[in-house]
Design an enzyme around this catalytic site. Sequence first.
Site: not given
Length: 247
Positions: A88-90
């Site tokens: 998720y994201s990073m």
Amino acid sequence: MNPWFPLRQPNPHTRLRVFCFPYAGGGASIYNNWGAALPASVEVCAVQLPGRERRILEQPFRRIPALLDALEPVLAPLLDKPFVFFGYSMGTRIALALTQRWQARGAPLPLGLVMAAAGAPHRDRPSRDDLDDANFVELLRSYEGTPPEVFAHKELLEMVLPSLRADFSVADTLLPATPVRCPISAWSGEEDPHVTQESLDAWGELTTEELRLRWFPGKHFFLRTVREPLLAALREELVRWCPEVGP
């Protein structure tokens, strides 16, 4: 308890493991109770990185290679079953970098990658490393993911800023444009100003297999606001990639 997997509940009937990598500043707790929404033969392994939650006093990683070097030995004993990466994201950077590294070695790869809330990481974008603290805090506000009480208490903000800055260095890492030999499912919030249609489409350049795109209602942190539809979509992908886990 392994500090890298504080929520893991070993399952003797495991047929598939899902390793979940968090967003910047996020800890393993964001994946709490995910296992209950997935097939009983799926074991969720939420990764707890140094510098957050119970590991708050540990030095966070600022560079992906060093992070992968630390991750690999703790992942190794859990690779006796088929597995999937969820980032998720990073966390998408970590998941993809690990897959690229293992592919270069000829090691077993994930059955698939679910990459959420991030554009493809081989496209260049400005680094946030040079922002002063005031501008970095404004950047955090724009993501709407940091609890308001963090901004309201100077001491608390000063305590978490080093970890957040380290995470953004990881999140801004430009990865090689090397396609991996496993399918990718790329997800985004319909109102996420940080992920464009073009950047989501670009995930197709990073796989030799199928790319599937999915949009959810919400902004960058749609995993909080549409949890049930997200987990239903994850369940769908896991069953598609590994039918043995059951419905």
